[in-house]
Design a protein around this motif. Structure first.
Motif, PDB file in Angstrom:
ATOM      1  N   LEU A   1       0.825  -1.201   0.000  1.00 20.93           N
ATOM      2  CA  LEU A   1       0.000   0.000   0.000  1.00 20.93           C
ATOM      3  C   LEU A   1       0.865   1.260   0.000  1.00 20.93           C
ATOM      4  N   SER A   2       1.957   1.218   0.743  1.00 17.32           N
ATOM      5  CA  SER A   2       2.858   2.370   0.801  1.00 17.32           C
ATOM      6  C   SER A   2       3.412   2.697  -0.577  1.00 17.32           C
ATOM      7  N   PHE A   3       3.676   1.666  -1.355  1.00 22.51           N
ATOM      8  CA  PHE A   3       4.236   1.867  -2.698  1.00 22.51           C
ATOM      9  C   PHE A   3       3.292   2.684  -3.573  1.00 22.51           C
ATOM     10  N   GLY A   4       1.981   2.535  -3.367  1.00 25.56           N
ATOM     11  CA  GLY A   4       1.021   3.208  -4.233  1.00 25.56           C
ATOM     12  C   GLY A   4       0.676   4.624  -3.842  1.00 25.56           C
ATOM     13  N   ILE A   5       1.167   5.104  -2.704  1.00 24.38           N
ATOM     14  CA  ILE A   5       0.781   6.434  -2.208  1.00 24.38           C
ATOM     15  C   ILE A   5       1.059   7.565  -3.205  1.00 24.38           C
ATOM     16  N   PRO A   6       2.301   7.754  -3.667  1.00 22.69           N
ATOM     17  CA  PRO A   6       2.551   8.920  -4.530  1.00 22.69           C
ATOM     18  C   PRO A   6       1.784   8.866  -5.840  1.00 22.69           C
ATOM     19  N   PHE A   7       1.490   7.668  -6.345  1.00 18.35           N
ATOM     20  CA  PHE A   7       0.797   7.552  -7.629  1.00 18.35           C
ATOM     21  C   PHE A   7      -0.657   7.987  -7.533  1.00 18.35           C
TER      22      PHE A   7
END
Length: 448
Positions: free
Chosen positions: A393-399
């Motif tokens: 989930l953290s990976f998708g934050i900036p996108f």
């Protein structure tokens, strides 16, 4: 005898075009509320149970200020998402598809689908653990039961969104009641006020605080919230009928257009006000739940990390009594069921927005349960799987955050509801801080 041609004295009630009495302002605002309650369950999902309980167990109430800060950031981001849907009549995935190059929007869709899948993984596992704690059901069949029950909830979404929102809100109430009961059992709350004074106790507490803030914004509900509000900016009733049945002069036509524009703008602004009220209540309740988690763990475990949700359940039973253990398991079950339904619903919005393709919700549910069943069948530690899902989930934050801030700062898209300059600056800062914290978490997980 009354003259029927003479109007009765006194003010006439406001009426809509179809002749029904127009609702009062509070009733209209209440009718626009609900989407934030659907979104709020993402902030009390099973991953939050593990993180907040660990924080309270190790550092007492010291990190309450971190949860409060995280909640404010979440409210800010969700307010932007809700406003985007209201102002444009489109949701974030649709806007990404329409305004970004295909070579950018397609990778965005892929990562958004992975984020939604990671969400489902965490929620299925959380629900399975809860059923195991309550009834002794083995984890694998418990995950299947979770899938069936959450599928029944999903059936409400396309057929009656208000019923779906009410059901999810009721489950949020179950979680809130469960932890309120545990707080009452825990007795003394001395030192809670001191937890809102910003301070840390070394590198480990900094890392945990980073985890709490960094995992605050859930990217799948950033996409979803704009979809839940995208029809709220459309005015109801019939359009301006001035001049119907006759040829309009140019001045009359211009006046009709002006009045309609004013009416539409008023409807959008009222919807934005309602969304802010909705967010304040729903995410405020979610924030109270997160604070209660940390407080209960501080009182119950005081200084030691229980290590797993099962251990937390056992510890609550030993220290606070069987009632507290049951309340914890029921809250975990409600969280898992509600958040898994919302995660699958978000996945539907993501695919429809990015690709203009729809998969039946129940078919998507059958697909999304496969990773959770595989993880449990392989014997992976459930709590560890929850942690890894939070990393995804953290990976998708900036996108999700970068397009959101960019679109809400565009006057061409937002009209008069465009962000003020200060709001855009704050949005950029929030996106940068949360993305940096999540980047730090990723590095720590893979190198530490």
């Amino acid at each position: 005898m009354l003259d029927s041609r003479r109007p009765l004295k006194g003010p006439a009630p406001a009426v809509r075009a179809e002749g029904r009495a127009a609702p009062g302002r509070l009733a209209r605002l209440a009718g626009l509320c609900g989407p934030a309650f659907v979104v709020s369950v993402a902030y009390i999902d099973p991953g939050n149970f593990a993180t907040n309980m660990a924080g309270g167990a190790q550092y007492g109430t010291m990190l309450l200020w971190v949860i409060a800060l995280a909640n404010v950031l979440a409210m800010f981001v969700q307010a932007l998402s809700a406003k985007l849907g209201i102002a444009t009549g489109r949701n974030l995935p649709e806007l990404c598809r329409d305004h970004l190059p295909r070579r950018v929007s397609l990778p965005l869709w892929v990562q958004a689908e992975l984020v939604a899948a990671a969400t489902d993984l965490a929620e299925f596992i959380g629900g399975a653990i809860a059923l195991n704690l309550l009834f002794g059901v083995p984890l694998l069949p418990a995950a299947a039961v979770t899938a069936v029950v959450s599928s029944l909830l999903l059936m409400l979404a396309p057929r009656g969104r208000r019923r779906f929102e009410a059901t999810v809100a009721a489950m949020l109430g179950v979680v809130l009641a469960g932890f309120a009961y545990q707080v009452l059992l825990s007795g003394s709350l001395s030192g809670v006020a001191g937890g809102f004074v910003p301070r840390l106790a070394g590198t480990d507490s900094l890392l945990l605080a980073t985890g709490i803030v960094g995992a605050t914004v859930m990217p799948h509900v950033v996409y979803l919230h704009s979809a839940l509000t995208q029809h709220q900016g459309a005015p109801g009733g019939s359009p301006d009928e001035m001049g119907r049945g006759q040829v309009r002069s140019e001045d009359v036509r211009r006046e009709a257009v002006r009045r309609e524009a004013v009416r539409r703008e008023a409807v959008r602004r009222e919807a934005v006000r309602a969304s802010r009220m909705d967010i304040a209540v729903a995410l405020g309740a979610a924030g109270l739940v997160n604070m209660a988690m940390l407080t209960v763990a501080a009182v119950t475990f005081g200084g030691g990390d229980p290590g797993s949700l099962q251990a937390i359940h056992a510890g609550l039973g030993q220290v606070l009594g069987p009632g507290a253990a049951v309340a914890f398991a029921l809250a975990l079950l409600a969280s898992g069921l509600a958040s898994s339904s919302v995660g699958t619903y978000a996945g539907q919005v993501i695919m429809a927005g990015f690709l203009r393709r729809r998969v039946p919700l129940l078919a998507r549910r059958l697909v999304t349960i496969i990773p959770a069943m595989a993880v449990l069948a392989a014997g992976v530690d459930p709590t560890r799987a929850l942690v890894l899902s939070q990393v995804a989930l953290s990976f998708g934050i900036p996108f999700a955050l970068v397009p959101l801030v960019a679109f809400t700062g565009s006057r061409k898209l937002m009209g008069d509801l465009v962000n003020r300059r200060l709001t855009t600056v704050a949005g950029v800062a929030v996106a940068a801080v949360i993305s940096a914290l999540n980047g730090f978490l990723l590095v720590d997980v893979f190198t530490g």
